[in-house]
Design a protein around this motif. Structure first.
Motif, PDB file in Angstrom:
ATOM      1  N   HIS A 108      50.070   2.368 -15.083  1.00 13.36           N
ATOM      2  CA  HIS A 108      48.706   1.968 -15.457  1.00 13.36           C
ATOM      3  C   HIS A 108      48.589   2.319 -17.101  1.00 13.36           C
ATOM      4  N   GLU A 109      48.847   3.394 -17.272  1.00 13.73           N
ATOM      5  CA  GLU A 109      48.905   3.518 -18.865  1.00 13.73           C
ATOM      6  C   GLU A 109      49.669   2.707 -19.903  1.00 13.73           C
ATOM      7  N   ILE A 110      50.788   2.346 -19.378  1.00 17.08           N
ATOM      8  CA  ILE A 110      51.804   1.360 -20.101  1.00 17.08           C
ATOM      9  C   ILE A 110      50.826   0.133 -20.102  1.00 17.08           C
ATOM     10  N   ALA A 111      50.537  -0.182 -18.946  1.00 18.73           N
ATOM     11  CA  ALA A 111      49.491  -1.541 -18.958  1.00 18.73           C
ATOM     12  C   ALA A 111      48.620  -1.745 -20.018  1.00 18.73           C
ATOM     13  N   HIS A 112      47.997  -0.471 -20.293  1.00 21.36           N
ATOM     14  CA  HIS A 112      46.728  -0.463 -21.268  1.00 21.36           C
ATOM     15  C   HIS A 112      47.318  -0.715 -22.403  1.00 21.36           C
ATOM     16  N   GLN A 113      48.447  -0.859 -22.752  1.00 19.17           N
ATOM     17  CA  GLN A 113      49.066  -1.328 -24.295  1.00 19.17           C
ATOM     18  C   GLN A 113      48.540  -2.617 -24.412  1.00 19.17           C
ATOM     19  N   TRP A 114      48.510  -3.467 -23.489  1.00 21.85           N
ATOM     20  CA  TRP A 114      47.913  -4.911 -23.637  1.00 21.85           C
ATOM     21  C   TRP A 114      46.537  -4.841 -23.457  1.00 21.85           C
ATOM     22  N   PHE A 115      45.863  -4.230 -22.460  1.00 20.56           N
ATOM     23  CA  PHE A 115      44.589  -4.479 -22.045  1.00 20.56           C
ATOM     24  C   PHE A 115      43.860  -2.926 -22.580  1.00 20.56           C
ATOM     25  N   TYR A 116      43.387  -3.072 -23.682  1.00 22.37           N
ATOM     26  CA  TYR A 116      43.092  -2.135 -24.527  1.00 22.37           C
ATOM     27  C   TYR A 116      43.710  -1.948 -25.982  1.00 22.37           C
ATOM     28  N   GLY A 117      45.053  -1.678 -25.712  1.00 23.40           N
ATOM     29  CA  GLY A 117      45.779  -1.823 -27.162  1.00 23.40           C
ATOM     30  C   GLY A 117      45.639  -3.084 -27.806  1.00 23.40           C
ATOM     31  N   MET A 118      45.828  -4.037 -27.185  1.00 19.03           N
ATOM     32  CA  MET A 118      45.907  -5.311 -27.890  1.00 19.03           C
ATOM     33  C   MET A 118      44.670  -6.265 -27.691  1.00 19.03           C
ATOM     34  N   VAL A 119      44.137  -6.424 -26.283  1.00 19.25           N
ATOM     35  CA  VAL A 119      42.863  -6.967 -26.197  1.00 19.25           C
ATOM     36  C   VAL A 119      41.941  -5.800 -25.920  1.00 19.25           C
ATOM     37  N   SER A 120      40.872  -5.906 -27.031  1.00 18.07           N
ATOM     38  CA  SER A 120      39.855  -4.762 -27.111  1.00 18.07           C
ATOM     39  C   SER A 120      38.697  -5.021 -26.199  1.00 18.07           C
ATOM     40  N   ASN A 121      37.892  -4.221 -25.675  1.00 12.60           N
ATOM     41  CA  ASN A 121      36.777  -4.283 -25.195  1.00 12.60           C
ATOM     42  C   ASN A 121      35.957  -2.849 -25.384  1.00 12.60           C
ATOM     43  N   HIS A 122      34.619  -2.822 -25.227  1.00 13.67           N
ATOM     44  CA  HIS A 122      33.710  -1.892 -25.440  1.00 13.67           C
ATOM     45  C   HIS A 122      33.780  -0.704 -24.497  1.00 13.67           C
TER      46      HIS A 122
END
Length: 510
Positions: A363-377
């Motif tokens: 889950h935390e590694i996946a955040h490198q794409w969805f948060y780390g590169m694609v941002s949201n509030h």
């Protein structure tokens, strides 16, 4: 997020594994002498004069709401409609750790106004101040100490206001569109023992959101009060960090140039990242492997040697899978710290001690794409990155580890049933504050039910699910996705004509 949410963090961790564990040992107060804080008598008068004790009032931005009346689009003709951030910042951070565990920082931040508005202030997150005795959550026994010595703009001392984690700098000269100013903030802080992400645990220092973070600007400052979870918001920026330590530490950070050996001083750099995290560690062992041009490093205490090796193997499989299915990981290093609980930062993640922590690692590694590169509030739209990240985790179990859907979604279904036993389910797309006092609802709605709903929309087909995430990433990399843009894309991908199809988990109420 409202401060009261802090009180429910521990439960979130137990059921989600995606938030920070807290122990809460009593920390002795740090007696900061005038020498420790490097504030001389004359400077004290200046601080008192410049720190304005009035309530902070500033122009705030408004979130973009979902518009269910928009016509259904096709992906072939789909055009991204994200809004650009209306400021930019670059950071040079000079950090010194002293013998008495006091951090001394000079943060030099170049700020540019890209909006059509004329600014008479600047708004920063200053999260260390959220952990002082006055502001910290009640259940956290230890505290931080914070002292701002001076704030300069273009070498001139300026007035400021500091309340909770809101730092408002009052400009003596208005800042117009495309104008830039250099802000220099000199301050010192300590971190709570066994704290929340900004923390000292044993001999290790964990520095999350430790510097003044410029708030994004969208016709107003996009700044909400800091609370549990990821209620702060930041844009992509460039960083250089000089660090000076009293002794050798193992260094891990959001930079790609962390030192190989223990170090007591050096310069780190990170480009086009949302924040800069760093940690100084003692008595940790490390396992390394190069995967697809990225060095993966897993740090743990000696008693976790066997779990560390398993985490390294899992991280390698996960990185390869996401590279192949979403897009290339952007950093030369990926660090995993087995201490301090589950959390994501650019180029580095933390998980708990021991194991197995497979779901959290993926889950935390996946955040490198969805948060780390694609941002949201994360305050207004927490489900966007958490739902997609959690869904990516379950898809990895199915496609990367050949688990059947029933096995892969065991956790999600178990938590869903547990959540329903606590009362009616809340929609997944609420603001973080709307789950105040209902941690089970937050975890189940934002993380788990949203993943199951996306699985249903995908026709319970993992290849369709991966295609949904892949196209989303390729469209929105290094952009910020708001609630309406997520709806536009999701409707277009799955060809959802009637939005009432989403009403089981998405609310369209104003």
């Amino acid at each position: 997020m409202k401060r009261v949410l802090f009180a429910f963090m521990a439960l979130l961790i137990l059921v989600a594994g995606c938030s920070k564990e807290t122990n809460g040992k009593k920390e002795e107060e740090v007696n900061q002498s005038e020498e420790n804080t490097e504030v001389k008598d004359g400077e004290k008068e200046q601080v008192e004069e410049k720190h304005v004790e009035e309530a902070i009032v500033f122009k705030k931005s408004s979130p973009i709401k979902m518009d269910k009346s928009l016509p259904l689009e096709t992906l072939d003709a789909f055009k991204v409609q994200t809004r650009e951030n209306e400021n930019e910042a670059s950071y040079h951070l000079d950090l010194t750790l002293k013998e008495d565990d006091v951090f001394d920082v000079v943060a030099t931040i170049n700020v540019k106004n890209l909006s059509q508005d004329v600014w008479d202030d600047m708004i920063f997150h200053f999260i260390p101040n959220a952990f002082t005795e006055e502001n910290k959550p009640e259940y956290l026994e230890s505290k931080a100490d914070v002292s701002i010595r001076e704030i300069l703009i273009d070498d001139n001392s300026v007035d400021y206001r500091l309340q909770h984690d809101n730092l408002q700098i009052l400009l003596e000269h208005p800042l117009h569109q495309n104008e830039e100013q250099e802000v220099k903030i000199s301050y010192s802080f300590t971190v709570p023992t066994d704290g929340i992400r900004l923390s000292k645990m044993g001999k290790n220092f964990y520095l999350a959101q430790w510097y003044p973070m410029l708030s994004p600007y969208h016709s107003g400052w996009d700044k909400m009060d800091y609370g549990a979870g990821e209620s702060y918001h930041s844009d992509f920026s460039n960083f250089t960090v000089d660090y000076h330590l009293p002794e050798d530490f193992i260094i891990a950070s959001s930079a790609d140039n962390d030192p190989i050996q223990k170090s007591r001083e050096g310069k780190l750099a990170g480009e086009n990242i949302k924040e800069f995290y760093m940690t100084f560690m003692k008595d940790m062992n490390v396992s390394k492997r190069e995967v697809d041009g990225t060095e993966i490093r897993v740090f743990s205490y000696p008693e976790d040697d066997s779990h560390r090796e398993k985490h390294l193997e899992l991280a390698a499989e996960t990185l390869l899978f996401f590279n192949e299915n979403f897009g290339q990981y952007p950093h030369k290093q990926l660090d995993i710290i087995m201490d301090e609980g589950g959390m994501e930062y650019p180029g580095i993640v933390t998980v708990s001690k021991g194991g197995p922590n497979a779901h959290t690692v993926i889950h935390e590694i996946a955040h490198q794409w969805f948060y780390g590169m694609v941002s949201n509030h994360p305050y207004y739209t927490p489900w966007i990155d958490e739902a997609l990240t959690n869904y990516a985790t379950y898809l990895f179990f199915m496609k990367g580890q050949n688990q059947g859907p029933g096995t892969a979604f065991t956790r999600a279904n178990d938590l869903l049933q547990m959540g329903k036993s606590h009362g009616p389910m809340k929609p997944s797309n609420l603001h973080t504050v709307d789950y105040t006092g209902q941690p089970m609802s937050y975890v189940v709605s934002v993380y788990e039910n949203s993943s199951l709903e996306l699985w249903e929309l995908s026709g319970e087909n993992a290849d369709v699910g991966l295609d949904y995430l892949r196209k989303y990433f390729n469209l929105y990399a290094y952009k910020e996705v708001d609630a309406n843009e997520w709806l536009r894309y999701t409707r277009a991908f799955f060809q959802i004509e009637d939005v009432s199809q989403l009403s089981d988990w998405i609310s369209f109420e104003e």
